[in-house]
Design a protein around this motif. Structure first.
Motif, PDB file in Angstrom:
ATOM      1  N   SER A 117      40.892  38.811  37.995  1.00  0.00           N
ATOM      2  CA  SER A 117      40.820  37.360  38.242  1.00  0.00           C
ATOM      3  C   SER A 117      39.361  36.935  38.297  1.00  0.00           C
ATOM      4  O   SER A 117      39.006  35.830  37.893  1.00  0.00           O
ATOM      5  N   VAL A 118      38.539  37.822  38.823  1.00  0.00           N
ATOM      6  CA  VAL A 118      37.117  37.518  39.008  1.00  0.00           C
ATOM      7  C   VAL A 118      36.317  37.842  37.738  1.00  0.00           C
ATOM      8  O   VAL A 118      35.439  37.093  37.331  1.00  0.00           O
ATOM      9  N   GLN A 138      36.912  37.604  34.704  1.00  0.00           N
ATOM     10  CA  GLN A 138      36.932  36.605  33.619  1.00  0.00           C
ATOM     11  C   GLN A 138      35.803  35.597  33.708  1.00  0.00           C
ATOM     12  O   GLN A 138      35.485  34.918  32.747  1.00  0.00           O
ATOM     13  N   GLY A 139      35.258  35.423  34.927  1.00  0.00           N
ATOM     14  CA  GLY A 139      34.227  34.410  35.083  1.00  0.00           C
ATOM     15  C   GLY A 139      34.780  33.165  35.754  1.00  0.00           C
ATOM     16  O   GLY A 139      35.938  33.121  36.150  1.00  0.00           O
ATOM     17  N   ASN A 175      46.471  33.079  34.538  1.00  0.00           N
ATOM     18  CA  ASN A 175      46.317  33.651  35.877  1.00  0.00           C
ATOM     19  C   ASN A 175      47.438  33.159  36.783  1.00  0.00           C
ATOM     20  O   ASN A 175      47.689  31.956  36.871  1.00  0.00           O
ATOM     21  N   VAL A 176      48.106  34.103  37.441  1.00  0.00           N
ATOM     22  CA  VAL A 176      49.309  33.739  38.202  1.00  0.00           C
ATOM     23  C   VAL A 176      49.270  34.333  39.606  1.00  0.00           C
ATOM     24  O   VAL A 176      48.410  35.146  39.928  1.00  0.00           O
TER      25      VAL A 176
END
Lengths: 368, 322, 175
Positions: B76-77, B79-80, B93-94
């Motif tokens: 999640s992080v 990716q930017g 993102n879920v």
């Protein structure tokens, strides 16, 4: 086509007529008949949809999110514990601006096990960003389910819609209703932010506070924009199919001194109470609240107000009564009644008006 | 590397990002790993991050017609931060528990529309073994056409290294400061009980093996599952440049076995073929990681026993005895 | 508004019977509703269903407190439940009875629906089908028309013996 069936069946038939591509299904009383009917339609070919038999309500909303993210029409149904179990995904679906439609059979939440009608389940989901509409007849359940897809998918709105029907009282009652040929009443879905392989992007990535803040504001814009969309949809529905709906229903309000306000099946039964009171010389009227989110504020100026809540916010009060008080500045007589499917008749409702004391709260059958 | 630029579309809904990208050329040699990158150099991963290493090869094998579904986890992080992304593929993102169920809906929707788009869940061990196991079980049982990849760094790393069901015996985490008292949950046995069409393990230290498995998995319709070991420098407490080395030690010690199971047939792959016969001491793996600083002799013996039992069990399956 | 309360046991088809009676009234051009009052869904438990029939749209969802007619599909329920509760002074009672049970103070119509079904071998999952003979009997009482009763049975049941069961009950009920 004139049909005779339950509230659940009416919802299922409307879903069939709205032609979703994906239906996620998990059983829970008293909604189960909806997903059973839809399974029948998919099996007999009258609904060409992917039917996903998920393992929980959390996953039914998750599956709807995954499907809606690709830009297809989706539906699911739930009730009570199922609704509160999917709470996280309600926030996620509205935040992702996905026009999912869901029916909720209003039912109490345990402990202990009680399957009677109560609005606490959906009302406790009021801040998720979902539109909430409460219906009061099998016909309205059918009509509103059809309209819900058009409203949710409108590009000014892009928010999910929850159709609420009182458990058993409406889900299981058999009434006459008329189905329609929707044709182009619901335009093809065109979700502007659907996943596009040829134009890849990140959805729901890490979001800085100021941007998150803007997204929240956007949800509220969608919510406010839904009001004219609802009105336009209801007007077009009346034009095409002859049945009229309004943001809220009024009954004998022209010269009313006292107005009874409620949602769901109470909203119909209280019309009988109004008739009884009128015969006694009390100038009563009734307003049935249909849309709870967005909250539609009726004009209550100068009238005594009796609000029946089939819900309760602990440490606060009857939610509809208090929200009306906040928005309209009225001092309602707040009646808490019908929780857990408690039996409340039109005679009882008439009595609420006779004993009303503005600004106080009354738990029916408990306060003695 | 691809230039990255983002455009916020006008209108009430800004819930999405559009990145301008160049598309990779058609692959000529299917055996070689393509040069094209889907994880761009602008990631916000830790130095030596195994998750981004794995993701890099997963996406190379998957190609452009792919959507990643990612629950809360380190990725999640990685990716930017909005409005930019380091991913050159659609990424959804879920919520933590929901990845496999979201993928179910997404896969059914794509198939209903006649699209063959790969749907890949890319989830950490917490999101798979603990909070996500119900959704994973459901999606596997329903025969969802998707690939679920669990990259296993053996703790809740994104929240700062708390114990998960995947944390091994004796490992210190912030919630097991005295070392974990319980064994690692056997995720692969749980998944195997669902009879997925394809099941494999892999390790960040062996990208070719990983690449081959992802590529093969995506040719098979139905539910596919891969469990990939992800040695995490800050979590396991080893130097950032040692990620690959740590993965190799795990495989050579037999703590992690590379295999694939297809049509009920188990095949040991890559470096594990040798490790099935001869292994380095387990201590060589444990002693170079700070997280095992408090491991007891009894726990080390327990781990050794577990390794030997696991190897023997896999060998019996290879030999067709069980 | 004509209001009927139907007492049965889970598995006897009381809920379906209520729907069918309401459907027949709908075919007669009336407004009608049928509502089951559920507890836990288990076999053998007493179940109550409500039927309302009117010339105007029905706005009432609460239970029927003062029925015009009480239908009892299983007379052993009368030992457990006060089936006469709230019955209007001129209200009537229909009992599926093998012994001609009559209720004091109210016009009672006992018909042996069970034997009619069993004699025609109309059995579903071990239980005699009571719906179809009941509809025949209710038609005799004039609550629904004969034509609508026939149509409801024809639409709902394929087996011709259901029509025969309805006819027999129609004949056996003495006005």
């Amino acid at each position: 086509m004139l049909t005779f069936g339950t509230g659940n069946k009416a919802v299922a038939m409307a879903v069939r007529d709205a032609k979703p591509v994906v239906v996620a299904a998990y059983p829970i009383t008293p909604q189960t008949e909806i997903v059973e009917e839809l399974a029948n339609y998919v099996t007999d070919g009258s609904l060409d949809a992917r039917y996903i038999p998920v393992e929980s309500e959390h996953s039914s909303m998750a599956a709807c999110i995954g499907a809606a993210a690709t830009g297809v029409r989706t539906f699911t149904a739930t009730s009570s514990h199922g609704l509160v179990y999917m709470c996280e995904m309600l926030h996620m679906s509205a935040g992702a601006r996905l026009p999912i439609v869901m029916a909720n059979a209003n039912r109490s939440i345990g402990p202990g096990w009680n399957i009677g009608a109560e609005h606490t389940d959906s009302i406790s989901m009021r801040d998720t960003g979902w539109l909430q509409v409460y219906v009061s007849s099998v016909q309205e359940a059918y009509d509103v389910t059809l309209m819900a897809f058009r409203i949710a998918e409108h590009t000014d709105v892009l928010l999910p819609v929850m159709i609420n029907l009182d458990g058993f009282l409406l889900t299981h009652i058999t009434q006459t209703f008329e189905t329609v040929e929707p044709d182009d009443f619901i335009p093809p879905i065109a979700t502007p932010h659907a996943i596009d392989i040829n134009n890849p992007g990140g959805y729901g990535t890490l979001t800085p506070g100021d941007t998150h803040f803007k997204f929240r504001r956007d949800i509220e814009r969608g919510m406010q924009a839904s009001i004219p969309v609802i009105e336009e949809t209801e007007a077009d529905f009346a034009r095409r199919f002859g049945r009229e709906y309004h943001l809220y229903d009024e009954y004998r309000m022209e010269d009313a001194d006292v107005v009874i306000i409620a949602m769901g099946t109470f909203g119909k039964e209280m019309e009988v109470a109004v008739d009884i009171l009128r015969e006694e010389g009390i100038r009563a009227g009734a307003i049935r609240m249909r849309w709870f989110r967005p909250f539609i504020t009726p004009d209550l100026d100068g009238k005594d107000v009796v609000v029946i809540d089939r819900d309760y916010s602990f440490g606060f009060g009857g939610v509809v009564a208090n929200e009306l008080q906040a928005k309209c500045g009225c001092k309602p007589f707040s009646v808490i009644a019908g929780l857990g499917g408690q039996e409340v008749t039109y005679d009882d409702i008439a009595e609420f008006v006779r004993i009303q004391r503005p600004g106080t709260e009354h738990w029916f059958g408990v306060d003695d | 590397m691809h230039g990255m630029r983002s455009i916020l579309p006008a209108g009430p809904n800004q819930y999405f990002i559009i990145i301008h990208v160049k598309y990779p050329k058609e692959r000529l040699d299917t055996m070689a790993i393509p040069d094209e990158e889907f994880l761009l150099k602008t990631t916000s991963a830790c130095a030596g991050c195994p998750s981004s290493l794995i993701l890099r090869y997963v996406t190379k094998a998957a190609g452009t017609d792919t959507v990643l579904v990612i629950p809360a986890c380190c990725t999640s992080v990685i990716q930017g931060v909005y409005p930019t992304t380091a991913m050159n593929l659609p990424v959804y993102n879920v919520a933590f528990a929901s990845a496999a169920a979201v993928a179910s809906g997404m896969s059914e929707a794509f198939r209903a529309e006649g699209k063959k788009t790969n749907v890949i869940c890319y989830a950490g061990d917490g999101g798979t073994i603990d909070i996500g196991i119900q959704a994973l079980s459901g999606a596997l049982e329903r025969g969802t056409d998707f690939l679920y990849i669990c990259y296993d760094n053996e703790a809740y790393s994104n929240t700062g290294m708390q114990r998960s069901g995947a944390t091994p015996l004796g490992a210190m985490t912030t919630t097991t400061p005295g070392g974990k008292k319980d064994h690692k949950k056997d995720l692969d046995a749980i998944v195997a009980a669902h009879n997925p069409v394809y099941q494999a393990t892999a390790c960040a230290a062996y990208p070719q093996d990983l690449y081959n498995k992802v590529e093969k998995a995506l040719t098979i319709p139905g539910p596919k599952f891969m469990h990939v070991l992800a040695p995490c420098p800050p979590g396991w407490r080893f130097p950032s440049e040692k990620t690959v080395e740590m993965g190799k030690l795990a495989v050579k010690a037999g703590l992690w076995v590379l295999y694939e199971r297809e049509n009920g047939k188990l095949t040991i792959t890559g470096a594990s073929k040798a490790a099935m016969k001869k292994r380095i001491p387990v201590e060589d793996y444990l002693s170079v990681q700070g997280r095992f600083r408090k491991i007891t002799a009894e726990q080390t013996a327990e781990i050794k026993k577990t390794v030997e039992e696991n190897i023997a069990r896999l060998q019996r399956e290879v030999d067709g005895i069980c | 508004m004509f209001e009927i309360r139907l007492h049965s046991r889970g598995g006897q088809g009381g809920v379906t019977a209520a729907k069918l009676i309401a459907y027949a009234a709908f075919l007669d051009g009336k407004y009608a509703t049928a509502t089951p009052l559920y507890g836990a869904e288990r076999r053998g438990a007493p179940v109550v269903s409500f039927i309302r029939i009117d010339d105007r749209p029905i706005r009432v969802y609460s239970q029927i407190r003062n029925p015009d007619l009480v239908i009892v599909l299983d007379e052993s329920i009368m030992e457990l439940v006060d089936v006469l509760k709230g019955l209007k002074p001129d209200g009537e009672v229909f009992v599926n009875s093998q012994k001609g049970t009559c209720v004091e103070g109210h016009r009672t119509y006992p018909v042996d629906l069970t034997s009619i079904s069993l004699s025609l071998d109309l059995v579903l999952a071990g239980n005699p089908i009571l719906n179809t003979p009941l509809i025949g009997a209710i038609a005799k009482l004039g609550v629904i028309s004969q034509e609508s009763a026939k149509q409801v049975i024809a639409e709902t049941f394929r087996d011709e013996r259901n029509v025969e069961a309805a006819l027999r009950a129609y004949e056996e009920l003495k006005i």
